[in-house]
Design a protein around this motif. Sequence first.
Motif, PDB file in Angstrom:
ATOM      1  N   LEU A 198      39.288  50.782  57.450  1.00 45.23           N
ATOM      2  CA  LEU A 198      40.410  50.239  58.350  1.00 45.23           C
ATOM      3  C   LEU A 198      41.674  50.551  57.886  1.00 45.23           C
ATOM      4  N   LYS A 199      41.773  50.926  56.523  1.00 45.57           N
ATOM      5  CA  LYS A 199      43.197  51.511  55.883  1.00 45.57           C
ATOM      6  C   LYS A 199      44.096  50.473  55.977  1.00 45.57           C
ATOM      7  N   ASP A 200      45.171  50.951  56.694  1.00 45.37           N
ATOM      8  CA  ASP A 200      46.496  50.252  57.124  1.00 45.37           C
ATOM      9  C   ASP A 200      46.238  48.661  57.708  1.00 45.37           C
ATOM     10  N   GLU A 201      45.370  48.771  58.451  1.00 46.99           N
ATOM     11  CA  GLU A 201      44.852  47.526  59.308  1.00 46.99           C
ATOM     12  C   GLU A 201      44.290  46.578  58.647  1.00 46.99           C
ATOM     13  N   TYR A 202      43.602  46.953  57.260  1.00 46.15           N
ATOM     14  CA  TYR A 202      42.825  46.108  56.344  1.00 46.15           C
ATOM     15  C   TYR A 202      43.369  44.925  56.221  1.00 46.15           C
ATOM     16  N   THR A 203      44.558  44.539  55.950  1.00 48.09           N
ATOM     17  CA  THR A 203      45.307  43.287  55.547  1.00 48.09           C
ATOM     18  C   THR A 203      45.194  42.383  56.471  1.00 48.09           C
ATOM     19  N   TYR A 204      45.709  42.953  57.792  1.00 50.39           N
ATOM     20  CA  TYR A 204      45.322  41.895  59.091  1.00 50.39           C
ATOM     21  C   TYR A 204      44.137  41.562  59.316  1.00 50.39           C
ATOM     22  N   PHE A 205      43.163  42.664  58.991  1.00 48.82           N
ATOM     23  CA  PHE A 205      41.683  42.196  59.349  1.00 48.82           C
ATOM     24  C   PHE A 205      41.303  40.867  58.183  1.00 48.82           C
ATOM     25  N   LEU A 206      41.674  41.132  57.067  1.00 46.36           N
ATOM     26  CA  LEU A 206      41.345  40.244  55.893  1.00 46.36           C
ATOM     27  C   LEU A 206      41.929  38.696  56.112  1.00 46.36           C
ATOM     28  N   HIS A 207      43.194  39.076  56.694  1.00 48.65           N
ATOM     29  CA  HIS A 207      43.945  37.606  56.990  1.00 48.65           C
ATOM     30  C   HIS A 207      43.186  36.759  57.866  1.00 48.65           C
ATOM     31  N   SER A 208      42.432  37.593  58.870  1.00 44.04           N
ATOM     32  CA  SER A 208      41.728  36.680  59.994  1.00 44.04           C
ATOM     33  C   SER A 208      40.698  35.765  59.408  1.00 44.04           C
ATOM     34  N   TYR A 209      40.094  35.980  58.196  1.00 45.02           N
ATOM     35  CA  TYR A 209      39.270  35.216  57.473  1.00 45.02           C
ATOM     36  C   TYR A 209      40.059  33.931  56.940  1.00 45.02           C
ATOM     37  N   ASP A 210      41.082  33.975  56.867  1.00 39.78           N
ATOM     38  CA  ASP A 210      41.704  32.537  56.596  1.00 39.78           C
ATOM     39  C   ASP A 210      42.025  31.600  57.666  1.00 39.78           C
ATOM     40  N   GLN A 211      41.728  32.086  58.774  1.00 34.31           N
ATOM     41  CA  GLN A 211      41.786  31.292  60.075  1.00 34.31           C
ATOM     42  C   GLN A 211      40.487  30.782  60.629  1.00 34.31           C
ATOM     43  N   LYS A 212      40.739  29.669  61.408  1.00 34.30           N
ATOM     44  CA  LYS A 212      39.505  28.929  61.937  1.00 34.30           C
ATOM     45  C   LYS A 212      38.668  30.094  62.973  1.00 34.30           C
ATOM     46  N   HIS A 213      37.653  29.572  63.024  1.00 35.18           N
ATOM     47  CA  HIS A 213      36.703  30.524  64.124  1.00 35.18           C
ATOM     48  C   HIS A 213      36.786  29.744  65.599  1.00 35.18           C
ATOM     49  N   TYR A 214      36.691  30.352  66.591  1.00 29.12           N
ATOM     50  CA  TYR A 214      37.030  29.519  68.002  1.00 29.12           C
ATOM     51  C   TYR A 214      35.567  29.419  68.272  1.00 29.12           C
ATOM     52  N   SER A 215      35.448  27.989  68.999  1.00 28.48           N
ATOM     53  CA  SER A 215      34.299  27.513  69.787  1.00 28.48           C
ATOM     54  C   SER A 215      34.473  27.795  71.225  1.00 28.48           C
ATOM     55  N   GLY A 216      33.404  28.145  71.896  1.00 30.14           N
ATOM     56  CA  GLY A 216      33.231  28.428  73.363  1.00 30.14           C
ATOM     57  C   GLY A 216      32.269  27.763  74.085  1.00 30.14           C
ATOM     58  N   LEU A 217      32.596  27.707  75.338  1.00 27.34           N
ATOM     59  CA  LEU A 217      31.245  27.246  76.234  1.00 27.34           C
ATOM     60  C   LEU A 217      31.460  28.033  77.607  1.00 27.34           C
ATOM     61  N   ARG A 218      30.378  28.374  78.061  1.00 22.95           N
ATOM     62  CA  ARG A 218      30.545  29.171  79.385  1.00 22.95           C
ATOM     63  C   ARG A 218      29.504  28.594  80.457  1.00 22.95           C
ATOM     64  N   VAL A 219      30.356  28.677  81.602  1.00 17.01           N
ATOM     65  CA  VAL A 219      29.849  27.600  82.665  1.00 17.01           C
ATOM     66  C   VAL A 219      28.763  28.475  83.307  1.00 17.01           C
ATOM     67  N   ASN A 220      27.978  27.489  83.735  1.00 16.67           N
ATOM     68  CA  ASN A 220      26.552  28.119  84.432  1.00 16.67           C
ATOM     69  C   ASN A 220      26.812  27.841  85.877  1.00 16.67           C
ATOM     70  N   THR A 221      27.177  29.423  86.253  1.00 13.92           N
ATOM     71  CA  THR A 221      27.450  29.587  87.768  1.00 13.92           C
ATOM     72  C   THR A 221      26.530  29.442  88.724  1.00 13.92           C
ATOM     73  N   LEU A 222      25.071  29.461  88.171  1.00 15.02           N
ATOM     74  CA  LEU A 222      24.189  28.870  89.115  1.00 15.02           C
ATOM     75  C   LEU A 222      24.341  27.690  89.557  1.00 15.02           C
ATOM     76  N   LYS A 223      25.105  26.833  88.904  1.00 12.15           N
ATOM     77  CA  LYS A 223      25.058  25.258  89.209  1.00 12.15           C
ATOM     78  C   LYS A 223      26.516  24.876  89.558  1.00 12.15           C
ATOM     79  N   ILE A 224      27.381  25.625  89.176  1.00  5.70           N
ATOM     80  CA  ILE A 224      28.800  24.950  89.274  1.00  5.70           C
ATOM     81  C   ILE A 224      29.789  26.154  89.297  1.00  5.70           C
ATOM     82  N   THR A 225      30.913  25.861  90.176  1.00  6.63           N
ATOM     83  CA  THR A 225      31.987  27.133  89.935  1.00  6.63           C
ATOM     84  C   THR A 225      32.729  26.742  88.634  1.00  6.63           C
TER      85      THR A 225
END
Length: 462
Positions: free
Chosen positions: A15-42
């Motif tokens: 990553l060279k120059d980008e590495y600092t930004y990449f490393l910084h992301s490890y100090d932040q929280k991860h994101y939680s997600g859910l995906r809607v089942n479009t077989l059942k509901i829009t």
Amino acid sequence: MILPKLFEERMKNLLKDEYTYFLHSYDQKHYSGLRVNTLKITPEEFENICPFKITRIPWIENGYYYSGNEQPARHPYYHAGLYYIQEPSAMTPANLLPIEPGDKVLDLCAAPGGKSTELAAKLKGEGLLVANDISNSRAKALLKNIELFGVPNAVIVSETPAKLANYFEGYFDKILVDAPCSGEGMFRKSPSIMKNWEQYGVDYYNKLQKEIILFAAKMLRPGGKMLYSTCTFSPEENEGTIKYLLENCPEFHVLNPIEHKTNKEKVSYEGFSYGKPEWVDGTEELKNCIRLWPHKIHGEGHFITLLEKYSSQEKDSSIGKINHGSLSGEADEFMSHLNIEWDPKQIDIREDKLYLYPKELPAIKGLRIMRPGLFLGEMKKNRFEPSQALASSLKISEYNQTINLSAEDPDTIKYLKCETIEVSGDYKDGWQLICVDGYPLGWGKLTGQTLKNKYLPGWRWM
Ligand SMILES: C[S@@+](CC[C@H](N)C(=O)[O-])C[C@H]1O[C@@H](n2cnc3c(N)ncnc32)[C@H](O)[C@@H]1O
């Protein structure tokens, strides 16, 4: 977060120059997600009834972030199969594989089913999904998720890619290879993966990936599309595996999945990055690969490549059918309450168990099959017992004896805990489809006011 030293060095070099930004992301929280089942509901319908705070994931039409303080897996709507809990970047591979209803689709490394459930939703019940995982224990979790999602047209298999390739040469229209990988992209979300990385390393997985992708390539029909994905950063496992495929199977070429995406209006790919041919001394077309970086999007690390097999002469892909049985009287009586017309030729009876096979089912005798189609129910002491999978696959309007509870009603949790319920109201004796706010949860058998609970014990609310 303390990362493995060797990993840090490798990433710094890449990553060279980008590495600092990449490393910084490890100090932040991860994101939680859910995906809607479009077989059942829009997605719009879900937004209207969703009991917790959600915000849209910009690049996934039916994907949402939720706050890490919420527990969406502990809500009756989860048990009604309305959504799947999934890390936001992990939603991308199934989203970018262009599936049309009616396609014959293979998910080769499918367990526990995060991507299979979306592929099935995109098929809209038409065509065939073969969801496979080499691990029998993981395939059981896959089976549960497919059934909870109410997928009618999936076959669940637990086989090696080599064996499947003997059965399905040139058969599938679309294939997903969500390959086993060293998991570097998931260190932030699941730090325990770092131990596995240190134990096995990149080369172990790369060897597996090269083997798996060639078998997958064999099973794709000419003109078909295949998507390869990993949740790791290492060039060997990503551009390197694709380079290996292109060298061994020159009939393949790499497509830009965003250009091949239909209905792009509602999404934004801001923050997406492209492949790095220079990291593996590869051809220009590797620039069409997609890389998701945790310092550029709100999600974890992923790699995605869409491939097409040049079409030559169309092959005849009908490779035989299984013989079908017919319905018994008891099951027939139960079926008379269903407002669905099934082709009797798709219904099969095996050792008192009733299945609805997908129309496209090929000859699969000899494979380790976990589920040959939708399990409808079984004969027990001359009585027909409908299955949990059938309940999950129905819409409330498709069965004419229903008890519809609300998510707030204490009887809903009692039902999910497999307790007997006393009901008041004008209901007929016999099999009732128990629903929450209009979405089926499972079966109950009513005698007078007493509802005998038939919710699947293995799925019980704990
Ligand atoms: C990244 S995970 C799949 C996750 C899944 N696609 C999902 O979205 O839920 C990779 C899977 O590959 C399976 N696997 C490992 N070695 C394999 C092999 N040689 N052939 C096929 N699958 C394999 C593992 O059991 C694991 O379930």
